[in-house]
Design a protein around this motif. Structure first.
Motif, short mmCIF file in Angstrom:
data_model
loop_
_atom_site.label_atom_id
_atom_site.label_comp_id
_atom_site.label_asym_id
_atom_site.label_seq_id
_atom_site.Cartn_x
_atom_site.Cartn_y
_atom_site.Cartn_z
N SER A 105 3.38 -6.15 11.48
CA SER A 105 4.61 -6.63 10.83
C SER A 105 5.78 -6.52 11.79
O SER A 105 6.61 -7.44 11.90
N GLU A 115 9.13 -13.85 7.30
CA GLU A 115 8.23 -14.07 6.16
C GLU A 115 6.80 -13.64 6.51
O GLU A 115 6.11 -13.03 5.68
N LEU A 118 6.47 -9.94 6.37
CA LEU A 118 6.24 -9.46 5.01
C LEU A 118 4.79 -9.65 4.61
O LEU A 118 4.17 -8.77 3.99
N GLY A 119 4.22 -10.77 4.99
CA GLY A 119 2.83 -11.04 4.66
C GLY A 119 1.86 -10.05 5.29
O GLY A 119 0.83 -9.73 4.68
N GLU A 120 2.17 -9.56 6.48
CA GLU A 120 1.29 -8.58 7.13
C GLU A 120 1.18 -7.30 6.31
O GLU A 120 0.19 -6.56 6.43
N GLU A 122 1.13 -7.18 3.01
CA GLU A 122 0.49 -7.44 1.71
C GLU A 122 -0.98 -7.02 1.80
O GLU A 122 -1.88 -7.84 1.94
N LEU A 126 -0.88 -1.30 -0.69
CA LEU A 126 0.53 -1.42 -1.10
C LEU A 126 0.63 -1.28 -2.62
O LEU A 126 0.83 -2.23 -3.35
N ASN A 127 0.47 -0.07 -3.10
CA ASN A 127 0.53 0.23 -4.53
C ASN A 127 1.69 1.20 -4.75
O ASN A 127 1.61 2.35 -4.33
N ARG A 142 8.03 -2.19 4.22
CA ARG A 142 8.25 -3.33 3.32
C ARG A 142 9.72 -3.43 2.93
O ARG A 142 10.30 -4.53 2.90
N GLU A 154 14.95 -5.79 -4.20
CA GLU A 154 13.56 -5.44 -3.94
C GLU A 154 13.46 -4.39 -2.83
O GLU A 154 12.64 -3.48 -2.90
N TRP A 158 11.64 -0.61 -3.08
CA TRP A 158 10.56 -0.11 -2.23
C TRP A 158 11.00 1.10 -1.41
O TRP A 158 10.19 2.00 -1.15
#
Length: 209
Positions: A105, A115, A118-120, A122, A126-127, A142, A154, A158
């Motif tokens: 990331s 973007e 951020l996808g890296e 997911e 990630l709970n 994140r 958001e 986090w």
């Protein structure tokens, strides 16, 4: 000594690691120690050299995240991503896989690909309601990317999750974060409650490897 000093005096820790390397340069953990202390001092070229030597001697990819971050430190995010994609992430230990996701990331951020950064992150780990040793760093990463994207609410959520996870892991305080790292590998039919400690510790079964 290197392990004891790394957080308080990285330069002295590095001197200890180098001293060990002069005496036992073919031992994997020695080269790993040199790499980690070099990284802590910002000597990314030396860290990379020693990490590759460590990987060659040990045959392990458990320091792949540090390799990726060292490539980033050298100003080479493209090489960092190439290194990351060259390993079988499914075969990595969970903590290593999470650290690698964070490093990847960061490499995406270096390339201006917010973007994708951020996808890296997911990943299944990630709970926000379950805390493991890697959770605070993952949640904070994140939050930082979301902040870069302008998604401030958001990001605040986090970061709050990161703070709660860190406090719960460090102090055992009850909160919305559930500490499950002790039991993550139990079979499904094992009871979830913490087992009672045997009265006579000598009678306790030896842990299996």
């Amino acid at each position: 000594m290197a392990a004891q000093l790394i957080d308080t005096d990285p330069a002295l820790a590095h001197e200890h690691a180098l001293a060990a390397s002069r005496r036992a340069g073919r031992v994997a953990v020695v080269r790993e120690s040199v790499a980690i202390t070099a990284y802590a001092m910002g000597d990314f070229a030396l860290a990379l050299r020693e990490l590759r030597t460590y990987r060659r001697i040990s045959g392990r990819d458990d320091q792949i995240a540090l390799i990726v971050d060292s490539e980033r430190g050298m100003g080479r995010p493209d090489r960092a991503l190439e290194e990351a994609r060259a390993v079988d992430r499914a075969a990595l230990p969970t903590a290593t896989r999470v650290a690698l996701a964070i490093a990847m990331s960061g490499a995406r951020l270096d390339r201006g690909e917010t973007e994708l950064a951020l996808g890296e992150l997911e990943i299944p780990e990630l709970n926000p309601d379950v805390a493991f040793e890697w959770s605070p760093a993952l949640f904070s990463a994140r939050a930082a990317v979301l902040e870069d994207l302008g998604r401030t609410e958001e990001a605040a959520y986090w970061q709050e999750r990161a703070d709660v996870a860190s406090a719960a892991l460090g102090h055992g305080e009850d909160d919305e974060v559930i500490i499950e790292d002790v039991y993550e590998d139990l079979p499904a039919d094992e009871p979830e409650d913490r087992p009672e400690e045997p009265e006579d510790l000598a009678d306790a079964e030896e842990p299996t490897e």
